[in-house]
Design a protein around this motif. Sequence first.
Motif, PDB file in Angstrom:
ATOM      1  N   LEU A 146       0.809   4.049  -3.004  1.00  0.00           N
ATOM      2  CA  LEU A 146       0.462   5.446  -2.733  1.00  0.00           C
ATOM      3  C   LEU A 146       1.603   6.399  -3.105  1.00  0.00           C
ATOM      4  O   LEU A 146       1.358   7.505  -3.567  1.00  0.00           O
ATOM      5  CB  LEU A 146       0.071   5.616  -1.253  1.00  0.00           C
ATOM      6  CG  LEU A 146      -1.244   4.989  -0.848  1.00  0.00           C
ATOM      7  CD1 LEU A 146      -1.430   5.090   0.674  1.00  0.00           C
ATOM      8  CD2 LEU A 146      -2.408   5.646  -1.566  1.00  0.00           C
ATOM      9  N   GLU A 151       0.832  -1.204   0.000  1.00  0.00           N
ATOM     10  CA  GLU A 151       0.000   0.000   0.000  1.00  0.00           C
ATOM     11  C   GLU A 151       0.871   1.261   0.000  1.00  0.00           C
ATOM     12  O   GLU A 151       0.602   2.206  -0.755  1.00  0.00           O
ATOM     13  CB  GLU A 151      -0.913   0.004   1.227  1.00  0.00           C
ATOM     14  CG  GLU A 151      -1.742   1.276   1.347  1.00  0.00           C
ATOM     15  CD  GLU A 151      -2.509   1.344   2.643  1.00  0.00           C
ATOM     16  OE1 GLU A 151      -3.655   1.826   2.611  1.00  0.00           O
ATOM     17  OE2 GLU A 151      -1.969   0.932   3.703  1.00  0.00           O
ATOM     18  N   GLU A 152       1.888   1.289   0.830  1.00  0.00           N
ATOM     19  CA  GLU A 152       2.754   2.459   0.891  1.00  0.00           C
ATOM     20  C   GLU A 152       3.438   2.716  -0.457  1.00  0.00           C
ATOM     21  O   GLU A 152       3.558   3.863  -0.897  1.00  0.00           O
ATOM     22  CB  GLU A 152       3.780   2.308   2.004  1.00  0.00           C
ATOM     23  CG  GLU A 152       3.144   2.398   3.391  1.00  0.00           C
ATOM     24  CD  GLU A 152       4.136   2.252   4.518  1.00  0.00           C
ATOM     25  OE1 GLU A 152       5.361   2.328   4.297  1.00  0.00           O
ATOM     26  OE2 GLU A 152       3.674   2.072   5.669  1.00  0.00           O
TER      27      GLU A 152
END
Length: 108
Positions: free
Chosen positions: A106, A102-103
């Motif tokens: 993003l 996810e990091e």
Amino acid sequence: MNDVHQSHAPGTLIPAAPTWERINDLVERGCVTVISVDAIRKRSGDRWPRKRDAVWAYLGKKFDEHLAYQDIRHRIGETDFLVAVTSEEGVAAQALSLKILEEALLFF
């Protein structure tokens, strides 16, 4: 199987590679995941060859931040990474891998 083996220097022991039994145990406990940054590659289009080293470096940084030294992380392709979280079980191990993914998604 042995947990250590002789290195090239006499009298020096180094840890052996993980045994298949240990790997099978991690898989059975749900500790092994494969994450993919293929979405970043697709969004990057023609820029991917110039961007991939930055993506790989970013993931390396995130692995170092979130994983313990005994955890396993290994790039297994252009966009795929195998992650084995030895300190967690099942969903917790998977959640840690997804947090890293996810990091990256993003950021890029």
